[in-house]
Design a protein around this motif. Sequence first.
Motif, PDB file in Angstrom:
ATOM      1  N   MET A  57       0.828  -1.206   0.000  1.00  0.00           N
ATOM      2  CA  MET A  57       0.000   0.000   0.000  1.00  0.00           C
ATOM      3  C   MET A  57       0.864   1.258   0.000  1.00  0.00           C
ATOM      4  O   MET A  57       0.577   2.220  -0.722  1.00  0.00           O
ATOM      5  CB  MET A  57      -0.965  -0.014   1.188  1.00  0.00           C
ATOM      6  CG  MET A  57      -2.046  -1.068   1.038  1.00  0.00           C
ATOM      7  SD  MET A  57      -3.368  -0.996   2.271  1.00  0.00           S
ATOM      8  CE  MET A  57      -2.559  -1.683   3.689  1.00  0.00           C
ATOM      9  N   GLU A  58       1.937   1.253   0.779  1.00  0.00           N
ATOM     10  CA  GLU A  58       2.823   2.420   0.803  1.00  0.00           C
ATOM     11  C   GLU A  58       3.542   2.606  -0.532  1.00  0.00           C
ATOM     12  O   GLU A  58       3.708   3.736  -0.993  1.00  0.00           O
ATOM     13  CB  GLU A  58       3.818   2.310   1.956  1.00  0.00           C
ATOM     14  CG  GLU A  58       3.156   2.564   3.297  1.00  0.00           C
ATOM     15  CD  GLU A  58       4.122   2.535   4.465  1.00  0.00           C
ATOM     16  OE1 GLU A  58       5.283   2.074   4.309  1.00  0.00           O
ATOM     17  OE2 GLU A  58       3.708   2.973   5.556  1.00  0.00           O
ATOM     18  N   LEU A  59       3.958   1.514  -1.176  1.00  0.00           N
ATOM     19  CA  LEU A  59       4.599   1.617  -2.492  1.00  0.00           C
ATOM     20  C   LEU A  59       3.648   2.230  -3.520  1.00  0.00           C
ATOM     21  O   LEU A  59       4.050   3.077  -4.323  1.00  0.00           O
ATOM     22  CB  LEU A  59       5.075   0.241  -2.965  1.00  0.00           C
ATOM     23  CG  LEU A  59       6.321  -0.321  -2.297  1.00  0.00           C
ATOM     24  CD1 LEU A  59       6.507  -1.801  -2.659  1.00  0.00           C
ATOM     25  CD2 LEU A  59       7.555   0.475  -2.685  1.00  0.00           C
ATOM     26  N   VAL A  60       2.394   1.828  -3.498  1.00  0.00           N
ATOM     27  CA  VAL A  60       1.408   2.398  -4.424  1.00  0.00           C
ATOM     28  C   VAL A  60       1.237   3.891  -4.140  1.00  0.00           C
ATOM     29  O   VAL A  60       1.286   4.718  -5.056  1.00  0.00           O
ATOM     30  CB  VAL A  60       0.053   1.660  -4.331  1.00  0.00           C
ATOM     31  CG1 VAL A  60      -1.026   2.401  -5.127  1.00  0.00           C
ATOM     32  CG2 VAL A  60       0.188   0.219  -4.813  1.00  0.00           C
ATOM     33  N   CYS A  61       1.057   4.245  -2.878  1.00  0.00           N
ATOM     34  CA  CYS A  61       0.855   5.657  -2.513  1.00  0.00           C
ATOM     35  C   CYS A  61       2.060   6.514  -2.905  1.00  0.00           C
ATOM     36  O   CYS A  61       1.893   7.607  -3.465  1.00  0.00           O
ATOM     37  CB  CYS A  61       0.573   5.789  -1.023  1.00  0.00           C
ATOM     38  SG  CYS A  61      -1.044   5.160  -0.511  1.00  0.00           S
ATOM     39  N   ARG A  65       1.468   9.499  -5.650  1.00  0.00           N
ATOM     40  CA  ARG A  65       1.354  10.835  -5.045  1.00  0.00           C
ATOM     41  C   ARG A  65       1.792  11.966  -5.991  1.00  0.00           C
ATOM     42  O   ARG A  65       1.094  12.979  -6.107  1.00  0.00           O
ATOM     43  CB  ARG A  65       2.115  10.876  -3.720  1.00  0.00           C
ATOM     44  CG  ARG A  65       1.818  12.141  -2.917  1.00  0.00           C
ATOM     45  CD  ARG A  65       2.287  12.022  -1.478  1.00  0.00           C
ATOM     46  NE  ARG A  65       1.280  11.291  -0.711  1.00  0.00           N
ATOM     47  CZ  ARG A  65       1.485  10.122  -0.113  1.00  0.00           C
ATOM     48  NH1 ARG A  65       2.659   9.539  -0.183  1.00  0.00           N
ATOM     49  NH2 ARG A  65       0.517   9.536   0.564  1.00  0.00           N
ATOM     50  N   PRO A  66       2.912  11.850  -6.713  1.00  0.00           N
ATOM     51  CA  PRO A  66       3.309  12.955  -7.607  1.00  0.00           C
ATOM     52  C   PRO A  66       2.361  13.162  -8.791  1.00  0.00           C
ATOM     53  O   PRO A  66       2.459  14.166  -9.493  1.00  0.00           O
ATOM     54  CB  PRO A  66       4.691  12.531  -8.116  1.00  0.00           C
ATOM     55  CG  PRO A  66       5.169  11.458  -7.206  1.00  0.00           C
ATOM     56  CD  PRO A  66       3.946  10.805  -6.651  1.00  0.00           C
ATOM     57  N   HIS A  67       1.444  12.248  -9.034  1.00  0.00           N
ATOM     58  CA  HIS A  67       0.575  12.303 -10.213  1.00  0.00           C
ATOM     59  C   HIS A  67      -0.888  12.564  -9.866  1.00  0.00           C
ATOM     60  O   HIS A  67      -1.768  12.412 -10.734  1.00  0.00           O
ATOM     61  CB  HIS A  67       0.687  10.983 -10.987  1.00  0.00           C
ATOM     62  CG  HIS A  67       2.097  10.632 -11.342  1.00  0.00           C
ATOM     63  ND1 HIS A  67       2.769  11.220 -12.397  1.00  0.00           N
ATOM     64  CD2 HIS A  67       2.974   9.780 -10.749  1.00  0.00           C
ATOM     65  CE1 HIS A  67       3.991  10.728 -12.453  1.00  0.00           C
ATOM     66  NE2 HIS A  67       4.147   9.858 -11.472  1.00  0.00           N
ATOM     67  N   GLU A  70      -5.301  17.709  -9.099  1.00  0.00           N
ATOM     68  CA  GLU A  70      -5.287  18.853  -8.186  1.00  0.00           C
ATOM     69  C   GLU A  70      -6.405  18.718  -7.150  1.00  0.00           C
ATOM     70  O   GLU A  70      -7.513  18.286  -7.471  1.00  0.00           O
ATOM     71  CB  GLU A  70      -5.475  20.142  -8.990  1.00  0.00           C
ATOM     72  CG  GLU A  70      -5.220  21.390  -8.180  1.00  0.00           C
ATOM     73  CD  GLU A  70      -5.191  22.638  -9.048  1.00  0.00           C
ATOM     74  OE1 GLU A  70      -5.638  23.673  -8.538  1.00  0.00           O
ATOM     75  OE2 GLU A  70      -4.744  22.552 -10.201  1.00  0.00           O
ATOM     76  N   GLU A  71      -6.083  19.080  -5.916  1.00  0.00           N
ATOM     77  CA  GLU A  71      -7.035  19.046  -4.795  1.00  0.00           C
ATOM     78  C   GLU A  71      -7.507  17.642  -4.436  1.00  0.00           C
ATOM     79  O   GLU A  71      -8.600  17.466  -3.911  1.00  0.00           O
ATOM     80  CB  GLU A  71      -8.238  19.969  -5.046  1.00  0.00           C
ATOM     81  CG  GLU A  71      -7.893  21.437  -4.980  1.00  0.00           C
ATOM     82  CD  GLU A  71      -7.330  21.854  -3.611  1.00  0.00           C
ATOM     83  OE1 GLU A  71      -7.946  21.524  -2.576  1.00  0.00           O
ATOM     84  OE2 GLU A  71      -6.260  22.499  -3.590  1.00  0.00           O
ATOM     85  N   HIS A  72      -6.690  16.627  -4.730  1.00  0.00           N
ATOM     86  CA  HIS A  72      -6.972  15.247  -4.331  1.00  0.00           C
ATOM     87  C   HIS A  72      -5.898  14.783  -3.368  1.00  0.00           C
ATOM     88  O   HIS A  72      -4.787  15.309  -3.357  1.00  0.00           O
ATOM     89  CB  HIS A  72      -6.989  14.321  -5.558  1.00  0.00           C
ATOM     90  CG  HIS A  72      -8.249  14.403  -6.345  1.00  0.00           C
ATOM     91  ND1 HIS A  72      -8.649  15.538  -7.025  1.00  0.00           N
ATOM     92  CD2 HIS A  72      -9.206  13.483  -6.576  1.00  0.00           C
ATOM     93  CE1 HIS A  72      -9.794  15.297  -7.636  1.00  0.00           C
ATOM     94  NE2 HIS A  72     -10.163  14.065  -7.373  1.00  0.00           N
ATOM     95  N   ARG A  73      -6.223  13.808  -2.550  1.00  0.00           N
ATOM     96  CA  ARG A  73      -5.246  13.198  -1.654  1.00  0.00           C
ATOM     97  C   ARG A  73      -5.345  11.694  -1.771  1.00  0.00           C
ATOM     98  O   ARG A  73      -6.397  11.150  -2.083  1.00  0.00           O
ATOM     99  CB  ARG A  73      -5.431  13.657  -0.218  1.00  0.00           C
ATOM    100  CG  ARG A  73      -6.553  12.988   0.528  1.00  0.00           C
ATOM    101  CD  ARG A  73      -6.447  13.140   2.060  1.00  0.00           C
ATOM    102  NE  ARG A  73      -6.156  14.469   2.497  1.00  0.00           N
ATOM    103  CZ  ARG A  73      -7.027  15.307   3.060  1.00  0.00           C
ATOM    104  NH1 ARG A  73      -8.277  14.920   3.247  1.00  0.00           N
ATOM    105  NH2 ARG A  73      -6.659  16.494   3.447  1.00  0.00           N
ATOM    106  N   ALA A 182      -5.254   8.129 -17.258  1.00  0.00           N
ATOM    107  CA  ALA A 182      -5.720   9.428 -16.783  1.00  0.00           C
ATOM    108  C   ALA A 182      -6.760   9.231 -15.682  1.00  0.00           C
ATOM    109  O   ALA A 182      -7.516   8.262 -15.707  1.00  0.00           O
ATOM    110  CB  ALA A 182      -6.318  10.216 -17.947  1.00  0.00           C
ATOM    111  N   PRO A 183      -6.769  10.088 -14.715  1.00  0.00           N
ATOM    112  CA  PRO A 183      -6.055  11.359 -14.631  1.00  0.00           C
ATOM    113  C   PRO A 183      -4.645  11.261 -14.046  1.00  0.00           C
ATOM    114  O   PRO A 183      -4.053  12.273 -13.693  1.00  0.00           O
ATOM    115  CB  PRO A 183      -6.950  12.199 -13.723  1.00  0.00           C
ATOM    116  CG  PRO A 183      -7.566  11.204 -12.797  1.00  0.00           C
ATOM    117  CD  PRO A 183      -7.733   9.944 -13.610  1.00  0.00           C
TER     118      PRO A 183
END
Length: 196
Positions: A57-61, A65-67, A70-73, A182-183
């Motif tokens: 899960m951490e590897l996926v996150c 994360r850099p991709h 906008e305004e998503h977490r 995408a996105p």
Amino acid sequence: MTVMAERPTMSGTESQSFEELLDALDDLDVPDGFKAEIIRGNIVVSPWSKAYYLDVMELVCEQLRPHLPEEHRISYGPFLFVFPHAERAYGPDIHVARRSASRTGDNHLDGEALSFVAELTSPSTRDDDLTDKVEVYGRAGVPVYLVLDMQEEQATVLWTPSAKGYDSRITRPFGEKLPVPAPFDCLLDTTGFKAP
């Protein structure tokens, strides 16, 4: 000592409305290490993942994360997303959602706020991850659904949501790179996703 079945289902819930199931789920005392979801008119309690799933899960996150839009977490953990049209409530293993979705006092988050969901299968959840959730996430318009099949050691990305689920998919064995459309428009390196 209490012994719990791998995937207990709350009996007697079949005739309750979706709202009544949500209320019952809120009142449910779920033991540590388990999560509760609403699937096919039942409250289903499943164990959280094996310890090494946390690394996956951490590897996926880390890779996504850099991709992010906008305004998503991106996050993993016990958050319940509701899909009233399908009368389902899921706690995805990993999710990307609009930040505004969590700005509420409610513990039920809007499934339509999701832009990405990933499920890591286990023997108790695999069938729902590969069938029911494909249809519900796709019909809700979640742009990308990633299924990490931990039993078959392969990753499937689904996109192009439709009334049937998803119209597009690619599967790769763990160890290869998987395009995430995408996105996000990136490659997910699945090296290190296998069991230790």
